[in-house]
Scaffold this active site. Structure first.
Site, PDB file in Angstrom:
ATOM      1  N   TYR A 108       0.848  -1.197   0.000  1.00 26.40           N
ATOM      2  CA  TYR A 108       0.000   0.000   0.000  1.00 26.40           C
ATOM      3  C   TYR A 108       0.880   1.242   0.000  1.00 26.40           C
ATOM      4  O   TYR A 108       1.880   1.328   0.718  1.00 26.40           O
ATOM      5  CB  TYR A 108      -0.913   0.035   1.237  1.00 26.40           C
ATOM      6  CG  TYR A 108      -1.698   1.327   1.316  1.00 26.40           C
ATOM      7  CD1 TYR A 108      -2.950   1.436   0.713  1.00 26.40           C
ATOM      8  CD2 TYR A 108      -1.168   2.453   1.949  1.00 26.40           C
ATOM      9  CE1 TYR A 108      -3.650   2.626   0.738  1.00 26.40           C
ATOM     10  CE2 TYR A 108      -1.865   3.652   1.977  1.00 26.40           C
ATOM     11  CZ  TYR A 108      -3.110   3.726   1.367  1.00 26.40           C
ATOM     12  OH  TYR A 108      -3.790   4.907   1.389  1.00 26.40           O
ATOM     13  N   GLU A 196      -3.502   7.635  -4.191  1.00 31.73           N
ATOM     14  CA  GLU A 196      -3.421   6.341  -3.530  1.00 31.73           C
ATOM     15  C   GLU A 196      -3.127   5.233  -4.535  1.00 31.73           C
ATOM     16  O   GLU A 196      -3.798   5.125  -5.556  1.00 31.73           O
ATOM     17  CB  GLU A 196      -4.756   6.066  -2.824  1.00 31.73           C
ATOM     18  CG  GLU A 196      -4.707   4.895  -1.889  1.00 31.73           C
ATOM     19  CD  GLU A 196      -6.026   4.736  -1.137  1.00 31.73           C
ATOM     20  OE1 GLU A 196      -7.070   4.572  -1.784  1.00 31.73           O
ATOM     21  OE2 GLU A 196      -5.992   4.790   0.103  1.00 31.73           O
TER      22      GLU A 196
END
Ligand code: ADP
Ligand code: MG
Length: 388
Positions: A108, A196
């Protein structure tokens, strides 16, 4: 403003962020052609402004161009439900057909604004590919944060720290440094509010690639980025919010049943609070602004009333720059034009309040006058479900 994954990847490529090869389309046949160009195997990905598409059936692997055509037929037009769309889902109008990459690790990576310190912060986690909110709730230590100064950008020592936290080594570690710095540059240069990459892919060969990409932008900075503004997709936004933005109204739809028309963001928030305090739930936030005209007030009223959840309306106006007689005239015109089936409670105070009250009274319309905010909130809750 939000954009699609394929658009975010287009932007990121121009900053040197590594992304998979791929093309967007709205036709299953085209999907087949793109898959063939990519070597046969391809991933077909629904393009909607929501995450969790994989779990909802919006991201699928095609092992051949024919399968890509079939998947295109299946995914295009589907009503895709994810944890971010709500139960009604979102209709898929475009798909991204991308090379199918070999997954060694899913990490992530995200950048957002840390409001407490007033700086962007880059965050990484070894637990990529899943909802980061769940990771944050279960094990906050699994997310490593590195704030950086937007004027200088992410420094290489900071990027190295993050790469270490992800246990990257050798060439992959080196590649990740360039990737992190490029992403930070893209975030600052585009006035993004979120960037993101989930998952950030480590391939079997040790490459670092943005497998998914999400970018949100600060609306107030969009005037500096006409090319990004072009990416706006009105189909993905709430129809009433789009309508309201045409008239310069700040309207946000909420889940309750008391429609609110208020001037000024602070008063709008106080109004929502007092509605909740009186036991109700606001159906929207609506700030008609400091200097709204009759036409805007009329449109505001029309937009509130076109939400089927609205079972009563509270108009709460403090006339400073805004004059109460203008509000009253706008409201009367709107009600006469649209006709109302729900009770409307009005609290007016400030400039030209007597003229405003007189306009409402002489209109003969069944609006319920209130003396102050508390009185208004109680009256609107008491009137819920009644017919005007
Ligand atoms: P979402 O976050 O909306 O579910 P993603 O783009 O993250 O969508 O895709 C979901 C999952 O699908 C990824 O975690 C990854 O495992 C897989 N995936 C997505 N794109 C590719 C690709 N190009 N090659 C291989 N697998 C992919
Ligand atoms: Mg994702």
């Amino acid at each position: 403003m939000k954009i699609h994954e394929y658009q975010a990847k287009e932007i990121l490529r121009t900053f040197g962020v590594a992304t998979p090869r791929g093309q967007v389309t709205d036709s299953p046949e085209e999907a087949g052609r793109i898959a063939k160009e990519l070597g046969g195997r391809a991933v077909v990905k629904a393009q909607i402004h929501a995450g969790g598409r994989g779990k909802g059936g919006g991201v699928k692997l095609a092992k051949s161009p024919d399968e890509a055509v079939e998947l295109g037929k299946k995914i295009l037009g589907m009503q895709l439900v994810t944890h971010q769309t709500g139960p009604q889902g979102q209709k898929v109008k475009k798909i991204l057909v991308e090379e199918a990459l070999d997954i060694a690790r899913e990490l992530y990576l995200g950048i957002t604004l840390d409001r407490a310190i007033g700086q962007p912060v880059m965050m990484v986690s070894k637990q990529g590919g899943m909802e980061i909110e769940v990771v944050a709730a279960k094990d906050p230590t699994a997310i490593v944060r590195e704030p950086f100064d937007p004027a200088w950008g992410l420094q290489s020592y900071q990027a190295r720290k993050l790469a270490d936290a992800l246990s990257l080594t050798g060439e992959t570690h080196k590649k990740s440094i360039g990737f992190f710095i490029a992403l930070a540059k893209a975030y600052v240069a585009t006035d993004a509010s979120l960037s993101e990459i989930n998952p950030l892919l480590v391939t079997g060969a040790g490459d670092i690639i943005a497998l998914d990409a999400k970018m949100n932008f600060d609306d107030n900075a969009l005037f500096r980025h006409p090319n990004i503004k072009e990416y706006r997709d009105l189909d993905e936004e709430d129809a009433l919010e789009v309508e309201a933005s045409k008239f310069g109204l700040n309207y946000i739809k909420l889940d309750g049943n008391v429609g609110c028309m208020v001037n000024g963001a602070g008063l709008a928030m106080a109004t929502m609070d007092i509605i909740q305090y009186a036991g109700g739930k606001p159906a929207n936030f609506l700030d008609v602004g400091g200097g709204a005209n009759e036409e805007q007030v009329k449109n505001a009223m029309r937009i509130i009333l076109s939400d089927p959840n609205v079972k009563a309306v509270l108009i709460n106006i403090f006339g400073g720059i805004m004059r109460c007689d203008i509000i009253a005239t706008g409201v009367v015109n709107a009600i006469q034009e649209i006709g109302i089936k729900v009770p409307v409670v009005v609290r007016l105070e400030g400039t030209n309040v007597e003229e405003g009250k007189a306009i409402l009274k002489s209109s003969g319309l069944a609006v319920i006058p209130a003396n102050d905010m508390k009185d208004a909130a109680e009256k609107v809750i008491a009137s819920l479900g009644k017919v005007a």
